[in-house]
Enzyme design. Sequence first.
Site, PDB file in Angstrom:
ATOM      1  N   LYS A  32      -0.747  -2.425   6.162  1.00 27.57           N
ATOM      2  CA  LYS A  32       0.292  -1.407   5.962  1.00 27.57           C
ATOM      3  C   LYS A  32       0.857  -0.934   7.305  1.00 27.57           C
ATOM      4  O   LYS A  32       2.071  -0.738   7.438  1.00 27.57           O
ATOM      5  CB  LYS A  32      -0.300  -0.223   5.195  1.00 27.57           C
ATOM      6  CG  LYS A  32      -0.695  -0.576   3.762  1.00 27.57           C
ATOM      7  CD  LYS A  32      -1.570   0.509   3.166  1.00 27.57           C
ATOM      8  CE  LYS A  32      -1.901   0.244   1.711  1.00 27.57           C
ATOM      9  NZ  LYS A  32      -2.964   1.120   1.197  1.00 27.57           N
ATOM     10  N   ILE A  65       4.436   7.328  -1.996  1.00 26.58           N
ATOM     11  CA  ILE A  65       5.298   7.923  -0.954  1.00 26.58           C
ATOM     12  C   ILE A  65       6.422   6.945  -0.600  1.00 26.58           C
ATOM     13  O   ILE A  65       6.142   5.802  -0.249  1.00 26.58           O
ATOM     14  CB  ILE A  65       4.489   8.218   0.337  1.00 26.58           C
ATOM     15  CG1 ILE A  65       3.245   9.055   0.029  1.00 26.58           C
ATOM     16  CG2 ILE A  65       5.360   8.900   1.381  1.00 26.58           C
ATOM     17  CD1 ILE A  65       2.300   9.219   1.215  1.00 26.58           C
ATOM     18  N   GLY A 119      -3.714   4.186  -6.820  1.00 29.62           N
ATOM     19  CA  GLY A 119      -3.887   4.526  -8.227  1.00 29.62           C
ATOM     20  C   GLY A 119      -2.691   4.079  -9.043  1.00 29.62           C
ATOM     21  O   GLY A 119      -1.606   3.832  -8.509  1.00 29.62           O
ATOM     22  N   ASP A 128      -6.756  -3.353   4.939  1.00 28.46           N
ATOM     23  CA  ASP A 128      -5.634  -2.895   4.112  1.00 28.46           C
ATOM     24  C   ASP A 128      -4.730  -1.965   4.940  1.00 28.46           C
ATOM     25  O   ASP A 128      -3.500  -2.099   4.922  1.00 28.46           O
ATOM     26  CB  ASP A 128      -6.185  -2.172   2.867  1.00 28.46           C
ATOM     27  CG  ASP A 128      -5.078  -1.617   1.995  1.00 28.46           C
ATOM     28  OD1 ASP A 128      -4.435  -2.416   1.286  1.00 28.46           O
ATOM     29  OD2 ASP A 128      -4.839  -0.394   2.029  1.00 28.46           O
ATOM     30  N   THR A 149      -4.419  -2.556 -12.836  1.00 28.19           N
ATOM     31  CA  THR A 149      -4.244  -1.119 -12.564  1.00 28.19           C
ATOM     32  C   THR A 149      -2.759  -0.772 -12.392  1.00 28.19           C
ATOM     33  O   THR A 149      -2.216   0.069 -13.110  1.00 28.19           O
ATOM     34  CB  THR A 149      -5.012  -0.734 -11.268  1.00 28.19           C
ATOM     35  OG1 THR A 149      -6.386  -1.076 -11.451  1.00 28.19           O
ATOM     36  CG2 THR A 149      -4.881   0.735 -10.972  1.00 28.19           C
ATOM     37  N   VAL A 150      -2.102  -1.438 -11.448  1.00 29.20           N
ATOM     38  CA  VAL A 150      -0.716  -1.060 -11.127  1.00 29.20           C
ATOM     39  C   VAL A 150       0.247  -1.529 -12.225  1.00 29.20           C
ATOM     40  O   VAL A 150       1.127  -0.780 -12.661  1.00 29.20           O
ATOM     41  CB  VAL A 150      -0.291  -1.628  -9.751  1.00 29.20           C
ATOM     42  CG1 VAL A 150       1.120  -1.180  -9.413  1.00 29.20           C
ATOM     43  CG2 VAL A 150      -1.255  -1.180  -8.658  1.00 29.20           C
ATOM     44  N   GLY A 175      -9.685   2.974  -9.693  1.00 31.23           N
ATOM     45  CA  GLY A 175      -8.606   1.999  -9.499  1.00 31.23           C
ATOM     46  C   GLY A 175      -7.937   2.094  -8.140  1.00 31.23           C
ATOM     47  O   GLY A 175      -6.858   1.546  -7.930  1.00 31.23           O
ATOM     48  N   VAL A 216       3.097   0.095   0.699  1.00 37.35           N
ATOM     49  CA  VAL A 216       2.549   1.036   1.687  1.00 37.35           C
ATOM     50  C   VAL A 216       2.534   2.453   1.120  1.00 37.35           C
ATOM     51  O   VAL A 216       3.557   2.950   0.646  1.00 37.35           O
ATOM     52  CB  VAL A 216       3.385   1.035   2.996  1.00 37.35           C
ATOM     53  CG1 VAL A 216       2.789   1.993   4.012  1.00 37.35           C
ATOM     54  CG2 VAL A 216       3.480  -0.362   3.591  1.00 37.35           C
TER      55      VAL A 216
HETATM   56  P1  NDP Z   1      -5.782  -5.678 -10.575  1.00 35.49           P
HETATM   57  O1  NDP Z   1      -6.887  -6.568 -10.155  1.00 35.49           O
HETATM   58  O2  NDP Z   1      -6.113  -4.447 -11.331  1.00 35.49           O
HETATM   59  O3  NDP Z   1      -4.715  -6.508 -11.418  1.00 35.49           O
HETATM   60  C1  NDP Z   1      -4.349  -7.825 -11.128  1.00 35.49           C
HETATM   61  C2  NDP Z   1      -3.605  -8.405 -12.313  1.00 35.49           C
HETATM   62  O4  NDP Z   1      -3.151  -9.707 -11.985  1.00 35.49           O
HETATM   63  C3  NDP Z   1      -4.456  -8.528 -13.578  1.00 35.49           C
HETATM   64  O5  NDP Z   1      -3.714  -8.119 -14.692  1.00 35.49           O
HETATM   65  C4  NDP Z   1      -4.747 -10.028 -13.654  1.00 35.49           C
HETATM   66  O6  NDP Z   1      -4.896 -10.505 -14.983  1.00 35.49           O
HETATM   67  C5  NDP Z   1      -3.474 -10.588 -13.061  1.00 35.49           C
HETATM   68  N1  NDP Z   1      -3.637 -11.932 -12.553  1.00 35.49           N
HETATM   69  C6  NDP Z   1      -4.491 -12.384 -11.604  1.00 35.49           C
HETATM   70  N2  NDP Z   1      -4.353 -13.703 -11.422  1.00 35.49           N
HETATM   71  C7  NDP Z   1      -3.390 -14.112 -12.281  1.00 35.49           C
HETATM   72  C8  NDP Z   1      -2.786 -15.367 -12.575  1.00 35.49           C
HETATM   73  N3  NDP Z   1      -3.140 -16.478 -11.939  1.00 35.49           N
HETATM   74  N4  NDP Z   1      -1.810 -15.421 -13.498  1.00 35.49           N
HETATM   75  C9  NDP Z   1      -1.419 -14.287 -14.148  1.00 35.49           C
HETATM   76  N5  NDP Z   1      -1.950 -13.059 -13.908  1.00 35.49           N
HETATM   77  C10 NDP Z   1      -2.926 -12.980 -12.987  1.00 35.49           C
HETATM   78  O7  NDP Z   1      -4.984  -5.293  -9.240  1.00 35.49           O
HETATM   79  P2  NDP Z   1      -4.157  -3.970  -8.929  1.00 35.49           P
HETATM   80  O8  NDP Z   1      -3.261  -3.649 -10.037  1.00 35.49           O
HETATM   81  O9  NDP Z   1      -5.070  -2.921  -8.404  1.00 35.49           O
HETATM   82  O10 NDP Z   1      -3.311  -4.456  -7.650  1.00 35.49           O
HETATM   83  C11 NDP Z   1      -2.198  -5.311  -7.791  1.00 35.49           C
HETATM   84  C12 NDP Z   1      -1.465  -5.377  -6.466  1.00 35.49           C
HETATM   85  O11 NDP Z   1      -1.014  -4.079  -6.117  1.00 35.49           O
HETATM   86  C13 NDP Z   1      -2.316  -5.848  -5.291  1.00 35.49           C
HETATM   87  O12 NDP Z   1      -1.508  -6.587  -4.418  1.00 35.49           O
HETATM   88  C14 NDP Z   1      -2.753  -4.542  -4.631  1.00 35.49           C
HETATM   89  O13 NDP Z   1      -3.039  -4.702  -3.257  1.00 35.49           O
HETATM   90  C15 NDP Z   1      -1.504  -3.717  -4.827  1.00 35.49           C
HETATM   91  N6  NDP Z   1      -1.691  -2.287  -4.807  1.00 35.49           N
HETATM   92  C16 NDP Z   1      -2.687  -1.711  -5.542  1.00 35.49           C
HETATM   93  C17 NDP Z   1      -2.822  -0.345  -5.573  1.00 35.49           C
HETATM   94  C18 NDP Z   1      -3.880   0.328  -6.349  1.00 35.49           C
HETATM   95  O14 NDP Z   1      -3.989   1.558  -6.241  1.00 35.49           O
HETATM   96  N7  NDP Z   1      -4.662  -0.365  -7.148  1.00 35.49           N
HETATM   97  C19 NDP Z   1      -1.896   0.515  -4.822  1.00 35.49           C
HETATM   98  C20 NDP Z   1      -0.877  -0.196  -4.079  1.00 35.49           C
HETATM   99  C21 NDP Z   1      -0.795  -1.541  -4.084  1.00 35.49           C
HETATM  100  P3  NDP Z   1      -6.104  -9.995 -15.925  1.00 35.49           P
HETATM  101  O15 NDP Z   1      -5.812  -8.541 -16.177  1.00 35.49           O
HETATM  102  O16 NDP Z   1      -5.993 -10.791 -17.144  1.00 35.49           O
HETATM  103  O17 NDP Z   1      -7.354 -10.196 -15.135  1.00 35.49           O
HETATM  104  N1  HSE Z   2      -6.711  -0.053  -1.952  1.00 27.47           N
HETATM  105  C1  HSE Z   2      -5.542   0.622  -1.520  1.00 27.47           C
HETATM  106  C2  HSE Z   2      -5.914   2.000  -1.034  1.00 27.47           C
HETATM  107  C3  HSE Z   2      -4.548   0.698  -2.634  1.00 27.47           C
HETATM  108  O1  HSE Z   2      -7.015   2.454  -1.339  1.00 27.47           O
HETATM  109  O2  HSE Z   2      -5.111   2.633  -0.352  1.00 27.47           O
HETATM  110  C4  HSE Z   2      -3.221   1.301  -2.233  1.00 27.47           C
HETATM  111  O3  HSE Z   2      -2.523   0.436  -1.388  1.00 27.47           O
END
Ligand code: NDP
Ligand code: HSE
Length: 459
Positions: free
Chosen positions: A232, A163, A329, A228, A40-41, A214, A159
């Site tokens: 934060k 923002i 998101g 979570d 997602t991110v 997401g 966090v």
């Molecule tokens: P996702 O699960 O959507 O994405 C995780 C990614 O990491 C995927 O692309 C996955 O690969 C990859 N991955 C996992 N394991 C491995 C590995 N061993 N080697 C290489 N790549 C790997 O997570 P998000 O994007 O939602 O979140 C990512 C981070 O951001 C987390 O720490 C989350 O807490 C934080 N975050 C998320 C927010 C949100 O709104 N979603 C907001 C703020 C922070 P593959 O795609 O092939 O499975």
């Molecule tokens: N899962 C977290 C939330 C993502 O819903 O706020 C952003 O950190």
Amino acid sequence: MPRLARRAARKNKLSQVRFAVTLRGPEMRKVNIGLVGCGTVGSGVVNGLAHNGALMGSRLGVRLSLGGVAVRNPRKARPTRLAKGLVTTDWEALVRDPKIDVVVELMGGTTTARRVVTEALKLGKPVITANKALISAHGESIFRLVEKNGGNLYYEASVAGGIPIIKSLREGLSGNRIRRLYGILNGTCNYILTQMEAVGMEFAAALEDAQRMGYAEAEPSLDVDGFDAQHKTGILASLAHGFWVKPGQIFVEGIRHITPLDIQFARRLGYCIKLLGIVKKRGGKVQIAVHPALVPETHVLANVSGVYNAILVRGDIVGDTLHYGQGAGADATASAVLSDLADAALDLKHGSLGRVPPFVPHEQDGAVLPMDRAVSPFYLRLSVIDRPGTLAKIAAILGGAKIGICSVIQPEGHVGESVPLIMMLHDAPDAAMRQALKKIARLSAVKAKPTMIRVETFE
Ligand code: NDP
Ligand code: HSE
């Protein structure tokens, strides 16, 4: 200075010389990004770079270039297009690649992600992460490594999504002692509570929505059970008070027990329900907690809906400041990562080491107030058998605990054996309230597990 730091400093110096040379020439200096995780991110970051990378380049005088992307499954469909040669499953090779200048960890989790971050830092590379779980669990040792190696760790996206609250606390408010900080810090929970209130959606359906969009963590109990927000709140409390707050020092309660009935009664009483991260300076100590709270509907935080987050920070000089935006998101979070990329690029350009201190070191009191001693008013919802003497018994238990009753609602016309009994209670210590609640739950007239929600007055 440690060897690696010396090397990083030398490298940065050389980079500055090279940069000075390229300023005179047509070529802009390039910073190569190694992205670990493109879900997602990560996809949001790739799209953000495609949209605004050139603009950022002209603002920064540095070209941001995607040098490689590590994922788990390269065949997976993604909301962004990645050039074939960029994708790898070998994050270690990507991090070690000498062409990679900055490592962006967006994989999540606390095991492999910790290795990604520490390996990059040991190589003297700046690291950007959105991983609040990782910082909460291992921040102390990671920040020590940053200090030792003279590198930089950027974590704006960890966090409150888009923002810029880390920067605000670390830089914008660094001339203040922080008296209060109240945050709606979990987009998923705020989305669920909003949907339950606005359209009467069921908890499970609202959570599914948040997952589809997401917002939720891979393990959504991190969201709905408050962890979570705990991660934060700990990061913000550490920044605000200059000492490392361990997750175990933060009281946490999630939103699973909140029902549509509570939301309706809260409205009737002039409140709405929000999951709050709370950091309050009380004497020489800091109270740090995450729990659902009744927020007066006239308060600015009551109007923060859906995936939006907001943080109210009260400084001794500035007074109240409000920081608002989307808290989760792809795009909102990518915006924070892009801002960290801008900082990292400028730090590489100017050779700044250790420019991003983990804490604002203006206070070192270091003591957390136990939740037992936190004081607040309470909302109590009981399911009781409608017979004479029930209310008297409950009042006697509360009176014995020196907890005053502010108001009582027992709606008429309820069908069935038990009826809801809602009480608003005056200020009481948390421990006294919890003990009284245990006694009330044991009364034969009390049918279901009581629901107690703290009331936040923002004083
Ligand atoms: P996702 O699960 O959507 O994405 C995780 C990614 O990491 C995927 O692309 C996955 O690969 C990859 N991955 C996992 N394991 C491995 C590995 N061993 N080697 C290489 N790549 C790997 O997570 P998000 O994007 O939602 O979140 C990512 C981070 O951001 C987390 O720490 C989350 O807490 C934080 N975050 C998320 C927010 C949100 O709104 N979603 C907001 C703020 C922070 P593959 O795609 O092939 O499975
Ligand atoms: N899962 C977290 C939330 C993502 O819903 O706020 C952003 O950190």
